[in-house]
Design a protein around this motif. Structure first.
Motif, mmCIF file in Angstrom:
data_model
loop_
_atom_site.group_PDB
_atom_site.id
_atom_site.type_symbol
_atom_site.label_atom_id
_atom_site.label_comp_id
_atom_site.label_asym_id
_atom_site.label_seq_id
_atom_site.Cartn_x
_atom_site.Cartn_y
_atom_site.Cartn_z
ATOM 1 N N GLY A 127 0.794 -1.221 0.000
ATOM 2 C CA GLY A 127 0.000 0.000 0.000
ATOM 3 C C GLY A 127 0.823 1.266 0.000
ATOM 4 N N GLY A 128 2.138 1.157 0.040
ATOM 5 C CA GLY A 128 2.997 2.332 0.009
ATOM 6 C C GLY A 128 3.083 3.068 1.335
ATOM 7 N N VAL A 129 2.567 2.458 2.411
ATOM 8 C CA VAL A 129 2.614 3.107 3.716
ATOM 9 C C VAL A 129 4.045 3.157 4.247
ATOM 10 C CG1 VAL A 129 1.809 2.959 6.109
ATOM 11 C CG2 VAL A 129 0.269 2.379 4.225
ATOM 12 N N ALA A 130 4.784 2.081 4.012
ATOM 13 C CA ALA A 130 6.168 2.013 4.494
ATOM 14 C C ALA A 130 6.995 1.215 3.498
ATOM 15 C CB ALA A 130 6.226 1.368 5.874
ATOM 16 N N THR A 131 8.288 1.447 3.507
ATOM 17 C CA THR A 131 9.187 0.666 2.652
ATOM 18 C C THR A 131 9.401 -0.716 3.269
ATOM 19 O OG1 THR A 131 11.194 1.391 3.783
ATOM 20 C CG2 THR A 131 10.367 2.792 1.992
ATOM 21 N N ALA A 132 9.980 -1.613 2.479
ATOM 22 C CA ALA A 132 10.270 -2.951 2.988
ATOM 23 C C ALA A 132 11.217 -2.873 4.180
ATOM 24 C CB ALA A 132 10.877 -3.812 1.881
ATOM 25 N N THR A 133 12.157 -1.940 4.120
ATOM 26 C CA THR A 133 13.111 -1.792 5.222
ATOM 27 C C THR A 133 12.415 -1.321 6.491
ATOM 28 O OG1 THR A 133 14.825 -1.230 3.621
ATOM 29 C CG2 THR A 133 15.259 -0.691 5.919
ATOM 30 N N GLU A 134 11.551 -0.331 6.357
ATOM 31 C CA GLU A 134 10.857 0.205 7.528
ATOM 32 C C GLU A 134 9.913 -0.822 8.147
ATOM 33 O OE1 GLU A 134 10.796 4.874 6.055
ATOM 34 O OE2 GLU A 134 9.093 3.536 5.653
ATOM 35 N N VAL A 135 9.151 -1.505 7.303
ATOM 36 C CA VAL A 135 8.176 -2.454 7.835
ATOM 37 C C VAL A 135 8.876 -3.652 8.464
ATOM 38 C CG1 VAL A 135 7.798 -3.938 5.818
ATOM 39 C CG2 VAL A 135 5.901 -3.439 7.347
ATOM 40 N N SER A 136 10.077 -3.987 8.006
ATOM 41 C CA SER A 136 10.803 -5.111 8.611
ATOM 42 C C SER A 136 11.151 -4.805 10.059
ATOM 43 C CB SER A 136 12.069 -5.413 7.798
ATOM 44 O OG SER A 136 12.998 -4.344 7.863
ATOM 45 N N THR A 137 11.550 -3.572 10.349
ATOM 46 C CA THR A 137 11.896 -3.220 11.729
ATOM 47 C C THR A 137 10.653 -3.192 12.609
ATOM 48 O OG1 THR A 137 11.750 -0.856 11.196
ATOM 49 C CG2 THR A 137 13.891 -1.892 10.999
ATOM 50 N N ILE A 138 9.562 -2.658 12.080
ATOM 51 C CA ILE A 138 8.310 -2.648 12.846
ATOM 52 C C ILE A 138 7.867 -4.072 13.149
ATOM 53 C CG2 ILE A 138 5.871 -1.996 12.767
ATOM 54 C CD1 ILE A 138 6.740 0.362 10.938
ATOM 55 N N ALA A 139 8.013 -4.963 12.158
ATOM 56 C CA ALA A 139 7.618 -6.359 12.339
ATOM 57 C C ALA A 139 8.473 -7.044 13.397
ATOM 58 C CB ALA A 139 7.725 -7.104 11.007
ATOM 59 N N VAL A 140 9.777 -6.748 13.429
ATOM 60 C CA VAL A 140 10.659 -7.350 14.430
ATOM 61 C C VAL A 140 10.242 -6.916 15.833
ATOM 62 C CG1 VAL A 140 12.988 -7.192 15.397
ATOM 63 C CG2 VAL A 140 12.677 -7.798 13.013
ATOM 64 N N VAL A 141 9.997 -5.628 16.021
ATOM 65 C CA VAL A 141 9.595 -5.139 17.341
ATOM 66 C C VAL A 141 8.261 -5.750 17.747
ATOM 67 C CG1 VAL A 141 8.948 -3.084 18.648
ATOM 68 C CG2 VAL A 141 10.896 -3.002 17.089
ATOM 69 N N TYR A 142 7.320 -5.808 16.808
ATOM 70 C CA TYR A 142 6.014 -6.405 17.100
ATOM 71 C C TYR A 142 6.166 -7.878 17.481
ATOM 72 C CZ TYR A 142 1.321 -8.257 16.293
ATOM 73 O OH TYR A 142 0.116 -8.899 16.427
ATOM 74 N N ALA A 143 6.967 -8.623 16.691
ATOM 75 C CA ALA A 143 7.139 -10.050 16.950
ATOM 76 C C ALA A 143 7.830 -10.286 18.294
ATOM 77 C CB ALA A 143 7.942 -10.690 15.823
ATOM 78 N N LEU A 144 8.828 -9.452 18.615
ATOM 79 C CA LEU A 144 9.493 -9.590 19.906
ATOM 80 C C LEU A 144 8.518 -9.344 21.062
ATOM 81 C CD1 LEU A 144 13.008 -7.914 19.492
ATOM 82 C CD2 LEU A 144 12.536 -10.260 20.212
ATOM 83 N N PHE A 145 7.725 -8.292 20.935
ATOM 84 C CA PHE A 145 6.770 -7.976 22.006
ATOM 85 C C PHE A 145 5.731 -9.084 22.158
ATOM 86 C CE2 PHE A 145 2.653 -6.189 23.265
ATOM 87 C CZ PHE A 145 2.986 -5.668 24.514
ATOM 88 N N VAL A 146 5.116 -9.494 21.041
ATOM 89 C CA VAL A 146 4.087 -10.533 21.090
ATOM 90 C C VAL A 146 4.691 -11.858 21.554
ATOM 91 C CG1 VAL A 146 2.527 -11.925 19.671
ATOM 92 C CG2 VAL A 146 2.613 -9.447 19.374
ATOM 93 N N GLY A 147 5.891 -12.178 21.035
ATOM 94 C CA GLY A 147 6.524 -13.429 21.414
ATOM 95 C C GLY A 147 6.840 -13.492 22.894
ATOM 96 N N MET A 148 7.324 -12.371 23.444
ATOM 97 C CA MET A 148 7.690 -12.361 24.858
ATOM 98 C C MET A 148 6.461 -12.347 25.766
ATOM 99 S SD MET A 148 10.963 -9.788 24.926
ATOM 100 C CE MET A 148 12.535 -10.283 24.216
ATOM 101 N N VAL A 149 5.408 -11.654 25.356
ATOM 102 C CA VAL A 149 4.235 -11.515 26.212
ATOM 103 C C VAL A 149 3.296 -12.711 26.099
ATOM 104 C CG1 VAL A 149 2.170 -10.120 26.643
ATOM 105 C CG2 VAL A 149 4.352 -9.000 26.161
ATOM 106 N N LEU A 150 3.095 -13.215 24.868
ATOM 107 C CA LEU A 150 2.053 -14.215 24.648
ATOM 108 C C LEU A 150 2.561 -15.615 24.321
ATOM 109 C CD1 LEU A 150 -0.430 -12.099 22.487
ATOM 110 C CD2 LEU A 150 -0.486 -12.502 24.956
ATOM 111 N N TYR A 151 3.793 -15.738 23.846
ATOM 112 C CA TYR A 151 4.232 -17.033 23.329
ATOM 113 C C TYR A 151 5.438 -17.607 24.064
ATOM 114 C CZ TYR A 151 1.067 -16.198 19.428
ATOM 115 O OH TYR A 151 -0.047 -15.975 18.659
ATOM 116 N N GLY A 152 5.604 -17.264 25.307
ATOM 117 C CA GLY A 152 6.626 -17.962 26.087
ATOM 118 C C GLY A 152 7.929 -17.228 26.280
ATOM 119 N N GLY A 153 8.155 -16.147 25.528
ATOM 120 C CA GLY A 153 9.335 -15.335 25.752
ATOM 121 C C GLY A 153 10.612 -15.883 25.137
#
Length: 619
Positions: free
Chosen positions: A430-456
């Motif tokens: 959708g042109g909201v973010a570049t592949a580079t930008e969205v990759s960092t957002i995805a890493v932070v999201y995955a780390l947060f969700v993984g640590m809080v909901l999936y065992g850390g």
């Protein structure tokens, strides 16, 4: 045929195999810190720009410095761990004594190349000192110094590894062989400079093929061919090759590669992928061929998080194979479906192959992501149809339809993980973010969700993930660097123009060219794997495709799919052996079962090639 373990008898990972373990800890720690800094800078830059409308002016320069150092230190770690991608098929066919000698020769060839490039790399870094980075106001040599440091460290490790693993006799003979070849090239240099295409065939084809067969890592095969051609068949100094290598690793688009690799590690260690698999199993597992559908669907969805075929297969196989075996699926059929499903999923964003292709071929990554999603749906449908056909005799005894409550519970568990692939695809497409930008957002999201909901994730595990990411990033980027240098040498030699004339004269116009491209990339996929084949061939093939009126995105989908099919094609395709290793099934057993699935994928490829709308209709 050798097993997957036999193909990599000195495969990395065990300290007993590593020559620099005790000395590599500072390098690994520095690489881990650099990776964290890169992710932090990218995230800070994106948030500052979008939330505060205040770009960080110096951010790109700092990220570029950290990235080149991360790439070179990562490649050093990969040398230490023996994780650089190489072709080991022919080594596995040799008697053990002969194999030991050839392995020694391969290590010394790597060392010889790196030592030949060491001074030109130092010279290149010195020249960069006269360039001042505009935002930081520091000399460019701060960044470029990573090249001589990384090259010298890799050379030292290659020599140490050869000395440790070899007999004195093997070392002496291997050194003698290399000295004789170099002397012969030096004597023949005047003739090679006048030989034209013959010199190209000897250096850029012959040496590369021989090095590949000897088990030299693919990146250094390209380097050996390019360096020998420039040094003995031209008057071009090797510093030019260093410049091309730097160029191959310097695109800011490639910053997303280590971040998506890290995302794949997080996916593996948090159980997010398993949650997705469990949800799909609750939806489809009770129908005929249901577990096959779940396997294919899981690869499709999970690939949108990890961007890595190996990560996809390692996440899905352990979760599904036990139940599939219980229902009567044969292990060889499961491996065939796993391998071809991973090949299908490689066009699903955020595919690292698509990111690299967009970088080297100048194609919109957002367009590639949108098109890749549709193409993968077509290939998914073809494989699902074949899986249903093969499931006629599936044993459904005792299989019951899950209750709505079970489905709802698995959905609740999987929902945070399911958000991630759609976040990545929609943000980039959708042109909201570049592949580079969205990759960092995805890493932070995955780390947060993984640590809080999936065992850390423990601190020690996270550190290992950072080091693994650095090593894989280094291995990928050195391939890109050497392939870019080789592609430049081929272009400068005039091969591109001759190839363009030859291709343009093919009968059938764009259809004939597309057919030849499919064959070429099928073969390259078997031998070289996706990334090096793309970087090597893209500068040559895309201009021809454009002249014939073929859309860049359409052509990209065809060649990526062809390479993925080649990657999974035995007896050479390395992806097939990786699937066998992950599924713990002998390649001898699985090799006969994969052909119908490869034929189905090829039929899907022909459909994608013949109907451009599939690739570009949704753009």
């Amino acid at each position: 045929m050798a097993s997957a373990d036999d193909l990599l008898p000195l495969a990395a990972g065990t300290d007993a195999r590593r020559v620099g373990s005790r000395f590599m800890r500072p390098v690994e720690a520095l690489a881990a810190v650099l990776l964290v800094v890169v992710v932090g800078l990218l995230l800070a830059g994106a948030l500052s720009r979008y939330l505060l409308a205040l770009p960080i002016i110096w951010g790109d320069e700092v990220a570029s410095i950290c990235f080149i150092w991360l790439a070179m230190l990562g490649s050093v770690i990969a040398i230490d761990r023996n994780e650089h991608l190489r072709l080991t098929l022919f080594l596995g066919l040799l008697p053990r004594d002969a194999w030991r000698f050839v392995d020694t020769l391969a290590l010394l060839l790597v060392a010889a190349l790196l030592l030949a490039l060491a001074y030109p790399a130092y010279d290149y870094a010195s020249e960069e000192s006269f360039i001042t980075l505009p935002a930081l106001g520091i000399p460019g040599s701060v960044r470029a110094a990573a090249l001589p440091v990384g090259i010298c460290a890799m050379a030292a490790l290659a020599v140490a590894s050869a000395v440790r693993r070899s007999t004195v006799r093997d070392l002496a003979v291997a050194l003698g062989v290399i000295a004789l070849v170099v002397a012969a090239l030096w004597i023949a240099s005047p003739a090679l400079m006048k030989a034209g295409n013959a010199a190209i065939v000897i250096c850029l084809v012959g040496f590369v093929v021989v090095a590949l067969a000897a088990g030299v890592p693919i990146a250094f095969c390209f380097g050996i061919g390019t360096a020998s051609y420039l040094a003995f068949a031209t008057r071009v100094p090797l510093i030019v090759m260093i410049g091309r290598m730097d160029e191959g690793m310097s695109s800011l688009i490639l910053l997303s590669v280590p971040v998506f690799v890290l995302l794949g590690c997080i996916l593996d260690h948090t159980g997010m992928g398993k949650a997705i698999v469990d949800f799909l199993a609750s939806l489809l597992g009770h129908v005929k061929a249901g577990m096959s559908y779940v396997l294919l669907g899981s690869l499709f969805v999970v690939s949108g998080i990890s961007g890595s075929k190996v990560s996809d297969m390692a996440t899905v196989a352990p979760a599904l194979f036990p139940e599939m075996k219980r229902r009567g699926h044969k292990p060889r059929e499961m491996i065939a479906l796993l391998a071809t499903g991973a090949a299908m999923a490689d066009t699903v964003p955020p595919s690292i192959v698509l990111i690299v292709l967009g970088s080297v071929a100048g194609v919109s990554i957002a367009a590639l992501f949108t098109s890749g999603f549709v193409v993968a749906m077509v290939l998914l449908a073809v494989l699902a149809a074949l899986a249903r056909l093969k499931a006629r005799d599936e044993d459904m005894t005792g299989v019951t339809r899950p209750t709505a409550g079970v489905i709802w519970r698995t959905l609740l568990v999987a929902a945070p993980a399911l958000v991630l692939p759609f976040l990545i695809r929609s943000a980039v497409s959708g042109g909201v973010a570049t592949a580079t930008e969205v990759s960092t957002i995805a890493v932070v999201y995955a780390l947060f969700v993984g640590m809080v909901l999936y065992g850390g994730i423990s601190a020690r595990t996270f550190y290992r993930m950072l080091v693994e990411t650095a090593a894989l990033t280094g291995a990928i980027l050195v391939i890109l660097a050497c392939a870019v240098a080789m592609a430049w040498a081929i272009t400068q030699a005039g091969i591109a123009n001759e190839l363009a004339s030859l291709m343009a004269a093919l009968p059938g116009g764009w259809i004939g060219f597309m057919a030849v491209s499919i064959v070429v990339f099928l073969v390259l996929g078997c031998i070289l794997e996706g990334l090096p084949a793309i970087v090597l061939m893209a500068p040559l093939m895309y201009p021809i495709a454009r002249k014939l009126g073929i859309n860049d995105v359409h052509y990209s989908m065809v060649i990526v799919t062809a390479m993925n099919i080649g990657l999974m094609t035995p007896p050479i395709g390395i992806g097939f052996f990786l699937a066998c290793k992950i599924g713990n099934v002998s390649p001898d057993e699985a090799i006969g079962a994969i052909w119908p699935y490869l034929v189905a994928l090829f039929a899907g490829l022909v459909l994608v090639a013949a109907v451009p709308w599939i690739s570009i209709g949704m753009l």
